[in-house]
Design a protein around this motif. Structure first.
Motif, PDB file in Angstrom:
ATOM      1  N   ALA A   6     -16.457  -3.463  -8.790  1.00  0.00           N
ATOM      2  CA  ALA A   6     -16.758  -2.726  -7.559  1.00  0.00           C
ATOM      3  C   ALA A   6     -15.487  -2.505  -6.745  1.00  0.00           C
ATOM      4  N   HIS A   7     -14.614  -3.502  -6.708  1.00  0.00           N
ATOM      5  CA  HIS A   7     -13.381  -3.373  -5.929  1.00  0.00           C
ATOM      6  C   HIS A   7     -12.403  -2.394  -6.573  1.00  0.00           C
ATOM      7  N   LEU A   8     -12.432  -2.309  -7.899  1.00  0.00           N
ATOM      8  CA  LEU A   8     -11.640  -1.262  -8.554  1.00  0.00           C
ATOM      9  C   LEU A   8     -12.136   0.114  -8.133  1.00  0.00           C
ATOM     10  N   GLN A   9     -13.438   0.263  -8.122  1.00  0.00           N
ATOM     11  CA  GLN A   9     -14.016   1.549  -7.737  1.00  0.00           C
ATOM     12  C   GLN A   9     -13.720   1.877  -6.271  1.00  0.00           C
ATOM     13  N   GLN A  10     -13.686   0.839  -5.429  1.00  0.00           N
ATOM     14  CA  GLN A  10     -13.407   1.028  -4.004  1.00  0.00           C
ATOM     15  C   GLN A  10     -11.909   1.079  -3.709  1.00  0.00           C
ATOM     16  N   LYS A  11     -11.073   0.841  -4.741  1.00  0.00           N
ATOM     17  CA  LYS A  11      -9.605   0.788  -4.595  1.00  0.00           C
ATOM     18  C   LYS A  11      -9.222  -0.239  -3.541  1.00  0.00           C
ATOM     19  N   LEU A  12      -9.641  -1.467  -3.797  1.00  0.00           N
ATOM     20  CA  LEU A  12      -9.535  -2.536  -2.810  1.00  0.00           C
ATOM     21  C   LEU A  12      -8.870  -3.768  -3.422  1.00  0.00           C
ATOM     22  N   MET A  72       3.215 -11.125  -1.747  1.00  0.00           N
ATOM     23  CA  MET A  72       4.043 -10.036  -2.274  1.00  0.00           C
ATOM     24  C   MET A  72       3.303  -9.280  -3.370  1.00  0.00           C
ATOM     25  N   ARG A  73       2.569 -10.010  -4.193  1.00  0.00           N
ATOM     26  CA  ARG A  73       1.828  -9.370  -5.278  1.00  0.00           C
ATOM     27  C   ARG A  73       0.726  -8.467  -4.736  1.00  0.00           C
ATOM     28  N   ALA A  74       0.062  -8.888  -3.671  1.00  0.00           N
ATOM     29  CA  ALA A  74      -0.985  -8.055  -3.057  1.00  0.00           C
ATOM     30  C   ALA A  74      -0.395  -6.713  -2.633  1.00  0.00           C
ATOM     31  N   ILE A  75       0.766  -6.783  -1.996  1.00  0.00           N
ATOM     32  CA  ILE A  75       1.412  -5.557  -1.519  1.00  0.00           C
ATOM     33  C   ILE A  75       1.945  -4.739  -2.686  1.00  0.00           C
ATOM     34  N   ARG A  76       2.443  -5.423  -3.692  1.00  0.00           N
ATOM     35  CA  ARG A  76       2.925  -4.696  -4.877  1.00  0.00           C
ATOM     36  C   ARG A  76       1.792  -3.937  -5.572  1.00  0.00           C
ATOM     37  N   PHE A  77       0.636  -4.598  -5.749  1.00  0.00           N
ATOM     38  CA  PHE A  77      -0.496  -3.904  -6.369  1.00  0.00           C
ATOM     39  C   PHE A  77      -0.983  -2.753  -5.494  1.00  0.00           C
ATOM     40  N   ALA A  78      -0.993  -2.949  -4.185  1.00  0.00           N
ATOM     41  CA  ALA A  78      -1.395  -1.857  -3.288  1.00  0.00           C
ATOM     42  C   ALA A  78      -0.466  -0.667  -3.454  1.00  0.00           C
ATOM     43  N   SER A  79       0.824  -0.938  -3.640  1.00  0.00           N
ATOM     44  CA  SER A  79       1.801   0.140  -3.797  1.00  0.00           C
ATOM     45  C   SER A  79       1.690   0.797  -5.170  1.00  0.00           C
ATOM     46  N   GLN A  80       1.584  -0.008  -6.214  1.00  0.00           N
ATOM     47  CA  GLN A  80       1.508   0.536  -7.574  1.00  0.00           C
ATOM     48  C   GLN A  80       0.223   1.320  -7.804  1.00  0.00           C
ATOM     49  N   PHE A 131      -3.894   1.306  -3.643  1.00  0.00           N
ATOM     50  CA  PHE A 131      -5.136   0.705  -3.167  1.00  0.00           C
ATOM     51  C   PHE A 131      -4.947   0.241  -1.723  1.00  0.00           C
ATOM     52  N   GLN A 132      -6.047  -0.033  -1.054  1.00  0.00           N
ATOM     53  CA  GLN A 132      -6.041  -0.646   0.268  1.00  0.00           C
ATOM     54  C   GLN A 132      -6.153  -2.162   0.116  1.00  0.00           C
ATOM     55  N   ILE A 133      -5.531  -2.910   1.014  1.00  0.00           N
ATOM     56  CA  ILE A 133      -5.724  -4.363   1.058  1.00  0.00           C
ATOM     57  C   ILE A 133      -6.877  -4.659   2.011  1.00  0.00           C
ATOM     58  N   HIS A 134      -7.837  -5.441   1.556  1.00  0.00           N
ATOM     59  CA  HIS A 134      -8.995  -5.803   2.364  1.00  0.00           C
ATOM     60  C   HIS A 134      -8.530  -6.368   3.705  1.00  0.00           C
ATOM     61  N   GLU A 135      -9.239  -6.025   4.769  1.00  0.00           N
ATOM     62  CA  GLU A 135      -8.813  -6.379   6.129  1.00  0.00           C
ATOM     63  C   GLU A 135      -8.573  -7.877   6.284  1.00  0.00           C
TER      64      GLU A 135
END
Length: 472
Positions: A147-153, A172-180, A183-187
């Protein structure tokens, strides 16, 4: 599952599953391979987790190949790796982890597939696919990764504060995946990054730099840098870049936000190149502006000499990030120092000498320098952008014309210092340097052609100023 395997992948995974069944082990594909297959991204490696001894499992899998591939064992981490021509397979036993506050290295003990998924960084990396024959292809997704893949989260499986405090590199990995992945990072996950940002200080600079370079090499790296800045991580790991942020207005005269200008330049250049070091040059091209900012009455804000100051900062920044201090650093330093020069030669009545010097100083990196200069145009005024691009095209044309006649890229003077010393029986000295400089300037100023005989005659004439006599 809604993804397809190639024939080779299907063959390999079924083979691994048969070995698992023969050993009465549960085995699963987990992590990035699963995520990227669902997203349709190319995959070069696969992580396999088993409920048992991952190293022994890898060795058993290797024996099923002919010839038997080498198994690289990492006992400290309880992992083993098999490198095949088309894919790398990494094996590990399922485990659960606990952390101490002063380290990101966990205490590990055997666990279940559920324990192993609990320890994963993000829900989209915690999905597992069974490889055993009876359940082959079944998805184990306890944290709604699909579901999170579908939501780009981007979201952590467990409470994000604990996840990031345990292993701060995950921020750093969270931000890297968001950039690559864009995707959005969950609030709540992003709020935890801002709270736990100081924990990044226990992570080695090599690991931080590895993640930073992956952000830089992503399709739209500004996403990652914006998140790094807004989370406060950038201020800790790269304060010189964070210092670029902010616009100022005095007496109705202001300057642009140089941080957001810089990451726009980075995005612009990323459209044209995957060269990591050219992208680093984009990041650092204005790094000297905070140190050179001045407000002048009637003029506004100035940044005189920021290219020179920025060039001097490059080696220190490379050393801080443990980046290579050789050819790559010198390349970035050169581009930072030269990035204003093509703008200066777009002005009317510029001489051939100025063009020659630009070609000489840029050398083999002239095209990269022009790519950087074009990326540096971030105005929202379309007419202004067109004018600058047209001017740069005119510079390219003049450089090409002079290059054809003067051959100044990768240029070496027709007569080098060693020959000057032999001509006049000199030791290395200031006189030799002066003669070399005079010869270089004479060629670049168009006084003599870039030819040996002309250079020889020039040196002979110039040597008279120093009372030198040629040795026969």
């Amino acid at each position: 599952m809604n993804f397809s395997l190639s024939g080779r992948e299907s063959f390999l995974l079924n083979k691994i599953g048969r070995v698992a069944d023969s050993l009465n082990l549960e085995a699963y594909l987990i992590g990035g391979f699963v995520r990227d297959k669902i997203l349709g991204r190319p995959t070069k490696d696969a992580d396999v987790v088993c409920i048992g001894d991952g190293i022994a499992f890898a060795e058993a899998v290797a024996r099923e190949f002919n010839p038997v591939p080498k198994v690289n064992v990492f006992k400290t981490f309880g992992t083993a790796q098999i490198k095949l021509p088309d894919i790398e397979l990494e094996f590990v036993g399922a485990r659960k982890e606990s952390y101490r506050s002063e380290s990101r290295k966990p205490d590990v003990e055997p666990g279940t597939i559920e324990n192993d998924q609990d320890r994963r960084d993000f829900t989209i990396n915690a999905m597992a696919i069974s490889l055993n024959a009876q359940s082959f292809g079944e998805l184990v997704d306890p944290f709604n990764g699909i579901a999170h893949l579908q939501q780009k989260l981007i979201k952590t499986p467990l409470e994000p504060g604990i996840t990031f405090s345990d292993d701060p590199l995950r921020m750093m990995r969270a931000i890297r995946f968001a950039s690559q992945l864009q995707f959005q990072i969950h609030e709540e996950t992003f709020e935890a990054i801002t709270r736990e940002k100081e924990r990044i200080r226990i992570v080695s600079m090599e690991r931080i730099t590895d993640e930073l370079n992956k952000i830089i090499l992503s399709k739209k790296p500004s996403i990652g840098f914006d998140l790094l800045y807004r989370s406060g991580l950038l201020q800790i790991i790269f304060p010189q870049m964070a210092d670029l942020a902010g616009a100022e207005n005095v007496e109705g005269m202001g300057h642009k936000d140089n941080f957001y200008h810089t990451i726009q330049v980075l995005d612009n250049i990323s459209v044209h190149t995957k060269n990591l070091w050219l992208r680093w040059a984009a990041i650092l091209h204005d790094i000297g502006k905070p140190a050179t900012k001045r407000f002048e009455q009637g003029t506004g804000f100035t940044f005189h000499g920021h290219e020179t100051v920025g060039g001097r900062m490059v080696p220190k920044i490379f050393k801080h990030f443990k980046l290579p201090l050789g050819e790559e650093m010198r390349y970035v330093k050169k581009l930072v120092e030269l990035h204003l020069r093509p703008i200066s030669v777009t002005k009317a009545n510029i001489t051939d000498s100025a063009i020659r010097r630009l070609l000489f100083d840029a050398g083999a990196d002239f095209d990269d320098l022009m790519t950087l200069c074009e990326a540096d145009i971030t105005s929202k005024n379309i007419n202004k952008v067109r004018r600058f691009l047209s001017n740069f095209e005119a510079v390219r044309t003049r450089c090409i014309e002079l290059e054809k006649s003067d051959h100044l890229r990768d240029w070496q003077p027709p007569i080098k210092g060693e020959e000057i010393m032999q001509m006049f029986n000199l030791e290395p000295s200031r006189v030799v340097g002066d003669l070399k400089t005079a010869l270089k300037d004479a060629i670049l100023d168009g006084i003599i052609p870039n030819e040996y005989n002309a250079a020889y005659n020039f040196i002979m004439e110039e040597s008279k100023k120093y009372g030198l006599t040629k040795v026969d």
